[in-house]
Design an enzyme around this catalytic site. Structure first.
Site, PDB file in Angstrom:
ATOM      1  N   GLY A  90       0.841  -1.210   0.000  1.00 41.83           N
ATOM      2  CA  GLY A  90       0.000   0.000   0.000  1.00 41.83           C
ATOM      3  C   GLY A  90       0.866   1.246   0.000  1.00 41.83           C
ATOM      4  O   GLY A  90       2.077   1.186   0.245  1.00 41.83           O
ATOM      5  N   GLY A  92       2.597   3.715   1.415  1.00 40.30           N
ATOM      6  CA  GLY A  92       3.060   4.037   2.769  1.00 40.30           C
ATOM      7  C   GLY A  92       3.658   5.424   2.872  1.00 40.30           C
ATOM      8  O   GLY A  92       3.881   5.939   3.975  1.00 40.30           O
ATOM      9  N   ARG A  93       3.934   6.009   1.719  1.00 37.74           N
ATOM     10  CA  ARG A  93       4.490   7.368   1.768  1.00 37.74           C
ATOM     11  C   ARG A  93       4.066   8.171   0.547  1.00 37.74           C
ATOM     12  O   ARG A  93       4.799   9.027   0.063  1.00 37.74           O
ATOM     13  CB  ARG A  93       6.007   7.320   1.857  1.00 37.74           C
ATOM     14  CG  ARG A  93       6.680   6.537   0.751  1.00 37.74           C
ATOM     15  CD  ARG A  93       8.119   6.895   0.716  1.00 37.74           C
ATOM     16  NE  ARG A  93       8.853   6.042  -0.197  1.00 37.74           N
ATOM     17  CZ  ARG A  93      10.127   6.214  -0.468  1.00 37.74           C
ATOM     18  NH1 ARG A  93      10.789   7.190   0.127  1.00 37.74           N
ATOM     19  NH2 ARG A  93      10.749   5.431  -1.289  1.00 37.74           N
ATOM     20  N   LYS A 113       4.651  11.999  -3.458  1.00 37.41           N
ATOM     21  CA  LYS A 113       5.436  10.891  -2.889  1.00 37.41           C
ATOM     22  C   LYS A 113       6.384  11.475  -1.843  1.00 37.41           C
ATOM     23  O   LYS A 113       7.140  12.407  -2.148  1.00 37.41           O
ATOM     24  CB  LYS A 113       6.212  10.222  -4.021  1.00 37.41           C
ATOM     25  CG  LYS A 113       6.971   8.983  -3.627  1.00 37.41           C
ATOM     26  CD  LYS A 113       7.500   8.271  -4.867  1.00 37.41           C
ATOM     27  CE  LYS A 113       8.437   7.147  -4.500  1.00 37.41           C
ATOM     28  NZ  LYS A 113       9.038   6.519  -5.686  1.00 37.41           N
ATOM     29  N   GLY A 126       7.004   7.582   6.274  1.00 40.51           N
ATOM     30  CA  GLY A 126       6.152   8.245   5.287  1.00 40.51           C
ATOM     31  C   GLY A 126       6.872   9.301   4.466  1.00 40.51           C
ATOM     32  O   GLY A 126       6.266   9.978   3.644  1.00 40.51           O
ATOM     33  N   ARG A 176       4.397  12.900  -8.636  1.00 41.79           N
ATOM     34  CA  ARG A 176       4.483  11.901  -9.698  1.00 41.79           C
ATOM     35  C   ARG A 176       3.198  11.921 -10.516  1.00 41.79           C
ATOM     36  O   ARG A 176       2.101  11.958  -9.969  1.00 41.79           O
ATOM     37  CB  ARG A 176       4.701  10.522  -9.077  1.00 41.79           C
ATOM     38  CG  ARG A 176       4.756   9.412 -10.093  1.00 41.79           C
ATOM     39  CD  ARG A 176       5.444   8.183  -9.548  1.00 41.79           C
ATOM     40  NE  ARG A 176       4.662   7.486  -8.543  1.00 41.79           N
ATOM     41  CZ  ARG A 176       5.118   6.414  -7.885  1.00 41.79           C
ATOM     42  NH1 ARG A 176       6.337   5.956  -8.112  1.00 41.79           N
ATOM     43  NH2 ARG A 176       4.370   5.812  -7.004  1.00 41.79           N
ATOM     44  N   ASP A 252       4.595  -5.159  -7.317  1.00 39.15           N
ATOM     45  CA  ASP A 252       3.991  -3.870  -6.954  1.00 39.15           C
ATOM     46  C   ASP A 252       4.599  -2.726  -7.762  1.00 39.15           C
ATOM     47  O   ASP A 252       4.093  -1.612  -7.727  1.00 39.15           O
ATOM     48  CB  ASP A 252       4.147  -3.588  -5.455  1.00 39.15           C
ATOM     49  CG  ASP A 252       5.590  -3.632  -5.014  1.00 39.15           C
ATOM     50  OD1 ASP A 252       6.200  -4.704  -5.110  1.00 39.15           O
ATOM     51  OD2 ASP A 252       6.114  -2.588  -4.585  1.00 39.15           O
ATOM     52  N   ASN A 253       5.676  -3.020  -8.466  1.00 37.80           N
ATOM     53  CA  ASN A 253       6.307  -1.976  -9.266  1.00 37.80           C
ATOM     54  C   ASN A 253       6.047  -2.167 -10.756  1.00 37.80           C
ATOM     55  O   ASN A 253       6.810  -1.699 -11.594  1.00 37.80           O
ATOM     56  CB  ASN A 253       7.816  -1.937  -9.000  1.00 37.80           C
ATOM     57  CG  ASN A 253       8.101  -1.479  -7.580  1.00 37.80           C
ATOM     58  OD1 ASN A 253       7.294  -0.777  -6.984  1.00 37.80           O
ATOM     59  ND2 ASN A 253       9.234  -1.888  -7.039  1.00 37.80           N
ATOM     60  N   ASP A 262       8.534   3.411 -10.420  1.00 36.17           N
ATOM     61  CA  ASP A 262       9.410   3.156  -9.281  1.00 36.17           C
ATOM     62  C   ASP A 262      10.878   3.240  -9.681  1.00 36.17           C
ATOM     63  O   ASP A 262      11.468   2.279 -10.174  1.00 36.17           O
ATOM     64  CB  ASP A 262       9.114   1.822  -8.589  1.00 36.17           C
ATOM     65  CG  ASP A 262       9.646   1.871  -7.164  1.00 36.17           C
ATOM     66  OD1 ASP A 262      10.776   2.381  -6.980  1.00 36.17           O
ATOM     67  OD2 ASP A 262       8.939   1.448  -6.243  1.00 36.17           O
TER      68      ASP A 262
END
Ligand code: AMP
Ligand code: MG
Length: 482
Positions: A90, A92-93, A113, A126, A176, A252-253, A262
């Site tokens: 998820g 997170g930051r 981000k 974060g 981003r 996830d990337n 990423d």
């Protein structure tokens, strides 16, 4: 928190999804934000021109200290396989401000981000370091200039706060921009943590928003798999074209719209060697240059696995259908890889026997540790360079045969110039530029951006070969998530 609308045209279609897919959360304000980089051209494309020339507005909005009042900020939920292991992740930051309607009427996610903790932060703070956000800006914009699908960078803000990693760093926030932030890992999240109905709603959303052409299909999920697979293969081939090593191709990337995302440990390869790895944590070379297509296949198999219940009620049939599509990977990759490589050596009407030109050239380049970019640049310029490759008699033979092969091809040179960049962001230059930029001197950083904006401009600085200091790459290491 102060909110204002101005000229933002934000929507957030993601919050129409079942609430398990996100958490509503606002960016956490920062003390003393200062604008470090702003991408004026991109802001115009995004219909955010009102920000240009107004540093306080840019800084306010893109640090998260001011929210556009039509923003509905969220952190997205996702999971993923990291180095082969399944984990809940998820944002997170990062916080998605919303989807901005660009001048071409397309919608682009704008995400901050490094904008503070979210319910997905686990033990993280974060935040992000200014240096790593500047690195993402430089690398993503370089990829854009190289004509490779990528997330973009709108701005970098120095937060004026300290971020602790191994040492004390300045904090940074990157805005981003991406057509999507939906990852293979978002599908894995849905499979493991959502109801079948919520997952189905999510798939319908993805198809409607990103692939409306397949929404009327009898088999939308197999079509989705096939489309995403082809996009990922095309993407990896475009990375190979310029010697890019993503470095952390965890599921996830990998976004399902096929842009590079990423920019943690990525780097460009100088000397050609398919085993090249720079990431400090990739000890076994899982994400090495020459493994990237194999990992794309691995990730797509995971993606296929999440779709099985929606492909066919009978799971054995679903597996067969999905496998049939995955079985097309190899031929699609191989054909398109050769096409791309042919474009680098200017063969525009390839025949099967021409594959030997590519195979032989790569073998010689590896043997002589030739610079990947400069070899193809030399061929394009019809000049030799300092690499030992150019003294090798085997290579001289290859060159003779190749020149004979392309001599009557009128489009050869045109296609080579389009596919062989003059510049790449060389590792040693990137590191030096970043070190200076975090201390307020942006000259080198600007220079790389300028070179990259002209990376296919043959005719300017024709004989400017970039060189890498001996030994630099041998000890060079890149890092995730700093
Ligand atoms: P990444 O390496 O950027 O793909 O991040 C992997 C996961 O770790 C994602 O869920 C990130 O949001 C999370 N993450 C990375 N750095 C931080 C941080 N400093 N604080 C909170 N979460 C983080
Ligand atoms: Mg990530």
């Amino acid at each position: 928190m102060k909110t204002t609308n101005e000229n933002w045209s934000l929507q957030n279609s993601y919050i129409e999804l079942p609430s398990s897919f996100y958490k509503k959360i606002k960016p956490i304000k920062v003390k003393n934000p200062k604008l470090v980089y702003f991408n004026e051209k991109l802001s115009k494309q995004l219909n955010l021109e009102f920000l240009n020339n107004d540093v306080s507005k840019i800084t306010g909005y893109l640090s998260g200290n001011i929210l556009p009042n039509n923003s509905n900020p969220i952190a997205q939920a996702y999971a993923g396989h990291q180095f082969g292991n399944f984990t809940m992740l998820g944002d997170g930051r990062a916080i998605l401000l919303g989807e901005q309607k660009a001048l071409d009427n397309r919608f682009f996610d704008i995400q901050l981000k490094g904008s503070g903790q979210t319910p997905f932060s686990r033990a993280g703070d974060g935040r992000a370091t200014l240096s790593s956000m500047l690195r993402e800006y430089l690398m993503s914009e370089s990829m854009y200039f190289l004509n490779i699908p990528t997330t973009r960078s709108l701005a970098v803000i120095n937060t004026g706060e300290s971020v602790f990693r191994e040492t004390i760093n300045n904090g940074g926030i990157l805005s981003r921009v991406s057509s999507s932030h939906i990852r293979v890992g978002t599908f894995e999240y849905a499979k493991h943590f959502c109801s079948q109905k919520d997952f189905k709603d999510f798939i319908d959303y993805v198809i409607k928003r990103y692939y409306p052409d397949i929404s009327g299909s009898d088999s939308p999920c197999t079509d989705l798999l096939k489309t995403v697979m082809r996009k990922q293969i095309d993407l990896v081939i475009s990375w190979i074209r310029v010697g890019f090593i993503h470095g952390v191709m965890n599921t996830d990337n990998m976004i399902i719209t096929g842009e590079t995302i990423d920019y943690g440990p990525c780097a460009f390869m100088n000397k050609y060697n398919p085993k090249t790895v720079f990431s400090s944590i990739d000890r076994h070379g899982r994400y090495a240059f020459g493994n990237q297509h194999k990992i794309a296949y691995w990730n797509l198999s995971v993606f296929a696995g999440t779709l099985l219940p929606f492909i066919h009620k009978d799971q054995n049939k679903a597996i067969d259908l999905a496998q049939n599509i995955l079985d097309e990977f190899s031929a699609y990759f191989s054909n398109n890889w050769y096409s791309m490589m042919f474009s680098k050596i200017g063969i525009t009407n390839p025949e099967k026997s021409d594959e030997q030109f590519i195979n032989d050239l790569l073998e010689l380049m590896e043997l002589h540790r030739a610079d990947y970019t400069n070899t193809f640049l030399s061929l394009t310029l019809n000049k030799s360079n300092k690499d030992l490759l150019f003294q090798s008699s085997d290579f001289k033979n290859w060159l003779k045969k190749w020149k004979e092969r392309v001599k009557n091809d009128k489009n050869s040179l045109i296609i080579m110039k389009k596919n062989n960049p003059i510049y790449i962001p060389r590792n040693h230059l990137v590191e030096s530029a970043l070190n200076n930029a975090i201390n307020g001197n942006k000259e080198e950083f600007d220079k790389i951006l300028h070179q990259m904006a002209n990376t296919y401009e043959y005719g300017v600085n024709l004989d400017r070969f970039q060189t890498t200091p001996d030994g630099f790459d041998e000890t060079y290491k890149t890092f995730c998530g700093t």
